[in-house]
Design a protein around this motif. Sequence first.
Motif, PDB file in Angstrom:
ATOM      1  N   GLY A 103      -8.138  -9.895  29.119  1.00 37.48           N
ATOM      2  CA  GLY A 103      -7.584  -9.171  30.240  1.00 37.48           C
ATOM      3  C   GLY A 103      -6.855  -7.890  29.904  1.00 37.48           C
ATOM      4  N   CYS A 162     -10.600  -5.613  37.838  1.00 34.44           N
ATOM      5  CA  CYS A 162      -9.742  -6.751  37.498  1.00 34.44           C
ATOM      6  C   CYS A 162     -10.209  -8.008  38.223  1.00 34.44           C
ATOM      7  CB  CYS A 162      -8.288  -6.441  37.851  1.00 34.44           C
ATOM      8  SG  CYS A 162      -7.644  -4.957  37.045  1.00 34.44           S
ATOM      9  N   ASN A 163      -9.643  -9.132  37.793  1.00 31.14           N
ATOM     10  CA  ASN A 163     -10.060 -10.418  38.355  1.00 31.14           C
ATOM     11  C   ASN A 163      -9.486 -10.664  39.742  1.00 31.14           C
ATOM     12  OD1 ASN A 163      -7.394 -10.763  37.583  1.00 31.14           O
ATOM     13  ND2 ASN A 163      -7.685 -12.898  36.965  1.00 31.14           N
ATOM     14  N   ASP A 164      -8.454  -9.920  40.149  1.00 31.34           N
ATOM     15  CA  ASP A 164      -7.906 -10.081  41.493  1.00 31.34           C
ATOM     16  C   ASP A 164      -8.567  -9.147  42.500  1.00 31.34           C
ATOM     17  OD1 ASP A 164      -6.907  -7.728  40.554  1.00 31.34           O
ATOM     18  OD2 ASP A 164      -4.797  -8.171  40.972  1.00 31.34           O
ATOM     19  N   CYS A 183     -17.031  -7.319  38.973  1.00 30.90           N
ATOM     20  CA  CYS A 183     -17.930  -7.606  37.862  1.00 30.90           C
ATOM     21  C   CYS A 183     -18.657  -6.378  37.334  1.00 30.90           C
ATOM     22  CB  CYS A 183     -18.936  -8.683  38.255  1.00 30.90           C
ATOM     23  SG  CYS A 183     -19.950  -8.265  39.691  1.00 30.90           S
ATOM     24  N   PRO A 241     -13.219 -11.362  41.930  1.00 32.04           N
ATOM     25  CA  PRO A 241     -13.194 -10.512  40.728  1.00 32.04           C
ATOM     26  C   PRO A 241     -14.269  -9.424  40.752  1.00 32.04           C
ATOM     27  CG  PRO A 241     -12.962 -12.815  40.117  1.00 32.04           C
ATOM     28  CD  PRO A 241     -13.274 -12.798  41.584  1.00 32.04           C
ATOM     29  N   SER A 269     -18.539  -7.179  43.230  1.00 32.63           N
ATOM     30  CA  SER A 269     -17.691  -8.335  42.970  1.00 32.63           C
ATOM     31  C   SER A 269     -18.548  -9.600  42.946  1.00 32.63           C
ATOM     32  CB  SER A 269     -16.592  -8.455  44.034  1.00 32.63           C
ATOM     33  OG  SER A 269     -17.161  -8.679  45.311  1.00 32.63           O
ATOM     34  N   THR A 270     -17.911 -10.691  42.566  1.00 30.00           N
ATOM     35  CA  THR A 270     -18.634 -11.954  42.443  1.00 30.00           C
ATOM     36  C   THR A 270     -18.967 -12.585  43.785  1.00 30.00           C
ATOM     37  OG1 THR A 270     -16.507 -13.082  42.212  1.00 30.00           O
ATOM     38  CG2 THR A 270     -17.630 -12.431  40.196  1.00 30.00           C
ATOM     39  N   LEU A 326     -11.533  -7.014  33.524  1.00 28.97           N
ATOM     40  CA  LEU A 326     -12.831  -7.629  33.255  1.00 28.97           C
ATOM     41  C   LEU A 326     -13.888  -6.618  32.820  1.00 28.97           C
ATOM     42  CD1 LEU A 326     -13.081 -10.120  36.276  1.00 28.97           C
ATOM     43  CD2 LEU A 326     -12.252 -10.569  33.962  1.00 28.97           C
TER      44      LEU A 326
END
Length: 523
Positions: free
Chosen positions: A311, A43-45, A70, A68, A85-86, A28
């Motif tokens: 990605g 990354c999103n994980d 950000c 994720p 992160s989000t 990301l």
Amino acid sequence: LSVLLSESFGQNYPEEADGTLDCISMALTCTFNRWGTLLAVGCNDGRIVIWDFLTRGIAKIISAHIHPVCSLCWSRDGHKLVSASTDNIVSQWDVLTGDCDQRFRFPSPILKLQYHPRDILQGNDSMLRRSDVYSKHVVLPVDDDSDLNVVAAFDRRGEYIYTGNAKGKILVLNTNTQELVASFRVTTGTSNTTAIKSIEFARKGSCFLINTADRIIRVYDGREILTCGRDGEPEPMQKLQDLVNRTPWKRCCFSGDGEYIVAGSARQHALYIWEKSIGNLVKILHGTRGELLLDVAWHPVRPIIASISSGVVSIWAQNQVENWSAFAPDFKELDENVEYEERESEFDIEDEDKSEPEQTGADAAEDEEVDVTTVDPIAAFCSSDEELEDHKALLYLPIAPEVEDPEENPFGPPPDASVQSGAPDDTLTGGDKKQRQPSSEGGPAKKKARTTTIELQGVPSDGEREEINCWWLKLQKENFTSFQEVIKWPFVFSLLRGTPLTGCKRGRQVKEEDSRPAQRLQR
């Protein structure tokens, strides 16, 4: 003049794709360290993948967050890495060990975070909160308290903080005192204001760029901004835009030397590169058709760009052409075979007919003693106010070898060692035993990071936020089409402050036929 001409004709920007970096999971965001030797990818994980950029291999993987990632930022010496992160959590990591040093929990989403360029104990995020490892934070003043779309960035040396809002107002604040030093407003040709999307500073020089909602990138000189003072009217050095397609920009940044500017399109995977001094478009790099660009980062030293789409991290570099004359100046490249004519004295040990010229210039310098022990600092790694490099900096990460069938504790004590020496351990309390327990990987137990909750005024609590989410899901299920239906929920306006659902402005007049889906309400 010759130096200027040689610099202008040299190509210091990438020209073609140079492979990709597969982070296993969806990438990301990415950022280089100060020397460009390591590349951190969020990354999103929730994982952070650190790449050794010279070998293009994974040096370390940090399981940083559950949600994720950000935003990422390296410290100046490269030993620390801060991530957001989000789920509104900011964590500081020790890059060498992979341990979490400090964790902050914010009540509102973090759009961007940034270390102080010189002092690691100071930090900044785009919600204008400045935090350090001692759990202190200062809320910086804003131009309008009702404005929720605010961006911020440190200048190159961290002396000032530049903030921008949705009304085009730029504030320059002193980092130590938080006092207003200068301010100006970004306007369009018709004197209308435009929203500020991002502020980016060059690594060298005093220039910075402002990405605005009118799809124009404006380049300013920081010294002129400070000279104009409050409510000044500085003129931008350059205005960069795509006049043909009117492309909006997702991410913008300077090159390592500050001579070029790259902007990523928000519509497709395309990178536009301009020369800052002239303002002309020199290159457009096109990625895979149909992909959307997420992030762009320029290498601090080399003409290399890393971009993220779908990605995957794409690398853009120059086309390397083999130049043998650089190794042997008298080397000549032939298109076809040429018969070689041997000179009469070519293979003689000493040429008797050759006259001995006087040693001048480079020949005389060969007799001088050359210092091969003193290491000169690399100019690209030093700032203009520094004379020496940081010898404590972390440039590379050691990579542990992969063992297919590892033995159980091959170098540690035997399994019955704890039984034989059980007398001292029996005197420990239960809490001490938990602290001494090894980790699941067989190494020493990792120290749990301390989590600090940041309290901010005007931000809804968790219960109120859940109420907002329930309200938002209800509106989506009802498939509302008119803005007049949204303003029937007056309690929401008092709860939306500090949340990402701030698309509805109070008192906005919208006609009945103004139909928008729910997704367009979120900006």
